[in-house]
Design a protein around this motif. Structure first.
Motif, mmCIF file in Angstrom:
data_model
loop_
_atom_site.group_PDB
_atom_site.id
_atom_site.type_symbol
_atom_site.label_atom_id
_atom_site.label_comp_id
_atom_site.label_asym_id
_atom_site.label_seq_id
_atom_site.Cartn_x
_atom_site.Cartn_y
_atom_site.Cartn_z
ATOM 1 N N ARG A 90 -3.427 0.288 -3.589
ATOM 2 C CA ARG A 90 -2.871 -1.044 -3.327
ATOM 3 C C ARG A 90 -2.672 -1.807 -4.644
ATOM 4 N NH1 ARG A 90 -2.703 -4.761 0.813
ATOM 5 N NH2 ARG A 90 -4.073 -3.516 2.153
ATOM 6 N N ARG A 135 -5.994 -1.198 -6.793
ATOM 7 C CA ARG A 135 -7.170 -0.845 -6.018
ATOM 8 C C ARG A 135 -6.953 0.477 -5.289
ATOM 9 N NH1 ARG A 135 -10.552 -4.619 -3.672
ATOM 10 N NH2 ARG A 135 -10.140 -3.624 -1.650
ATOM 11 N N ARG A 180 0.845 -1.192 0.000
ATOM 12 C CA ARG A 180 0.000 0.000 0.000
ATOM 13 C C ARG A 180 0.879 1.240 0.000
ATOM 14 N NH1 ARG A 180 -4.796 0.191 4.388
ATOM 15 N NH2 ARG A 180 -3.058 -0.083 5.848
ATOM 16 N N GLU A 240 -8.222 2.260 -1.695
ATOM 17 C CA GLU A 240 -8.774 1.799 -0.424
ATOM 18 C C GLU A 240 -8.887 2.942 0.575
ATOM 19 O OE1 GLU A 240 -7.213 -2.834 -0.524
ATOM 20 O OE2 GLU A 240 -6.334 -1.451 0.917
ATOM 21 N N GLU A 253 -9.741 3.453 4.934
ATOM 22 C CA GLU A 253 -9.885 2.777 6.231
ATOM 23 C C GLU A 253 -9.986 3.832 7.322
ATOM 24 O OE1 GLU A 253 -6.840 0.351 9.056
ATOM 25 O OE2 GLU A 253 -7.106 -0.465 7.024
ATOM 26 N N GLY A 307 -13.031 -0.492 -0.490
ATOM 27 C CA GLY A 307 -12.068 -0.361 -1.571
ATOM 28 C C GLY A 307 -12.639 -0.899 -2.864
#
Length: 287
Positions: free
Chosen positions: A80, A104, A63, A106, A108, A120
């Motif tokens: 990611r 991807r 990441r 993402e 959080e 994501g």
């Protein structure tokens, strides 16, 4: 279970296995409350027995993003990448093959000490082009200490896949519960139970006469030793049972694994620690 190529169950087989899971994170505190974030992740699974050796793989990922922090919450925004190598080459191949590649975005969010929200999505390309897809997933996790020694964690996630070939379109959900207990002298143990539901609504006549739907249950027990310089030794037992409307994909899986785990953190920058005692005691007002 977890085989990237989603093979049919085949014949009963047992095998020795070896696993590696490495994760390294760097998050320098250069400009709080915003901090850069970089991670490297390596996962490897090797199955020794010939009937299942084709399920062995190496996965590289990581990441890169930023972390926003406050006293009550934190937020991570990241990109990611993931790449997966099948040692046996996957369907219709004999040599090692880079079978999956993904990119991807993402997010959080940690809310206090109890809640984590995450989501994501992106594009995942497979060696079988019909399986290549746009994917999205989302979920929430909650944890609470039930006593000085007991901690309960719960999680619920959902996922959506839209593939180039509609027979691989998928919608699914996962529910997970984990109960962890701190044992004397720093040892620990845990018990977990998870359920997975995956529905492929447009797969009628492809995997089986009816559209494929998989329901999987997974239970696990783990015991870990006290830590010695960050090193722990543990044993885990895992049992998974999958029922599918496509009979070839109904199977169960038992795993007993001896694990060695190390974790730690270090400060890569900043002044060196003092090696001598203070010249004078200062009146900090806490004595």
């Amino acid at each position: 279970f977890g085989a990237p190529g989603d093979p049919a169950a085949g014949a009963d087989a047992g095998s020795a296995l070896g696993m590696l899971n490495l994760r390294v994170r760097a998050s320098p505190g250069l400009a709080r409350p915003v901090r850069p974030l970089a991670e490297l992740q390596i996962r490897q699974l090797h199955l020794a027995a010939a009937p299942v050796a084709e399920l062995s793989y190496l996965q590289l990922g990581g990441r890169a993003g930023v972390r926003f922090e406050s006293s009550a919450a934190s937020l991570i925004l990241a990109w990611r990448p993931e790449f997966l190598l099948l040692y046996e080459g996957g369907p219709d191949r004999a040599d090692p093959t880079w079978y999956v590649g993904a990119h991807r975005a993402e997010v959080e969010a940690e809310l206090g000490k109890a809640w984590v929200l995450f989501g994501g999505g992106g594009w995942r390309a497979f060696g079988e082009m019909g399986r290549s897809r746009v994917e999205a997933d989302f979920g929430a996790a909650w944890q609470r200490g039930l006593s000085d020694r007991l901690n309960l964690s719960l999680a619920l996630t959902g996922r959506l896949h839209q593939a180039r070939d509609p027979v691989y379109d998928l919608q699914g959900a996962t529910a997970l519960a984990n109960l962890a207990v701190r044992l004397p002298r720093g040892a620990s143990a845990s018990a977990s139970l998870a359920g997975f539901l995956d529905d492929l609504p447009w797969s009628e006549g492809f995997f089986a006469p009816d559209a494929r739907r998989d329901l999987t249950w997974r239970a696990g027990l783990a015991v870990w030793s006290p830590a010695w310089a960050g090193l722990r030794v543990g044993g885990t037992w895992e049992y998974s049972d999958r029922h599918s409307t496509a009979p070839a994909y109904t199977l169960d899986d038992h795993r007993v694994i001896l694990r060695v785990r190390w974790g730690g953190a270090t400060l890569l920058g900043g002044p060196a620690a003092a090696t001598d005692s203070a010249a004078a005691d200062l009146p900090w007002g806490i004595g």
